[in-house]
Every structure is written in structure tokens, then in C-alpha cells.
Design a protein around this motif. Structure first.
Motif: not given
Length: 96
Positions: A52-55, A12-16, A1-9
Motif C-alpha cells: 500500500v504505497a499511498t495510505p 518508491e516513496r511507499g517503500k521508503r 471513481m477510477v484510481r490512476l496507476p501509481l508512478t514509479p516515484a
């Protein structure tokens, strides 16, 4: 499975998300909070720092429960106004 790169949004949501969890944790230690939520302290540290922007949903649900946050409140506070809340895969399917 290939994980797509995260979008800038997503980054940023991960940082918030990380900042919100860190603020909600208050004076509690990372160790105590992580153990109460059933996650590793390193995982919590990475989430709080935005590395880890998308836990996973279960991880966020466990942390929210330990910190007394509702998932609705959490999402409302980290989502950008006016941005489609559909997951990236759903956005890609809709765009095709």
C-alpha cells in the motif's frame, strides 16, 4: 471513481515509508502497533511491505503519533529531494 496507476516515484516513496515505519516500530509487534493506532494489523503489514504505497492521511497520522514521529519528519525522510511534493492530481491540473 477510477484510481490512476501509481508512478514509479510513488511506489518508491511507499517503500521508503514502509521501511521507516518498520524501523520506528522496533521490537513492538505489528498487532500492538496497529491496535494502538486504530488500524488493522493487515493494513500496517501492507504499508510496511510497500504493497500500500499511498495510505490515507489519517492512517499515516495515527501511525506517526503512536510511533513518536512528527509528520514533518516523516515527509522529509520519505520524500525524494528535488521532486515536486504536490499531490498527483494537483500535478495533473497544473500540467493541463
Amino acid at each position: 471513481m477510477v484510481r490512476l496507476p501509481l508512478t514509479p516515484a510513488e511506489v518508491e516513496r511507499g517503500k521508503r515509508l514502509g521501511a521507516l515505519l518498520r524501523d520506528a516500530r522496533g521490537p513492538r509487534t505489528i498487532l500492538d502497533t496497529a491496535l494502538d493506532a486504530g488500524v488493522s494489523p493487515e493494513t500496517l503489514r501492507k504499508i510496511e511491505s510497500g504493497r500500500v504505497a499511498t495510505p490515507s492521511f489519517p492512517t499515516i497520522a495515527a501511525l506517526a503519533a503512536v510511533l513518536g514521529l512528527s509528520l514533518d519528519e516523516l515527509w522529509a525522510r520519505i520524500a525524494e529531494p528535488g521532486v515536486d511534493a504536490a499531490p498527483r492530481g494537483a500535478r495533473q491540473r497544473l500540467a493541463s
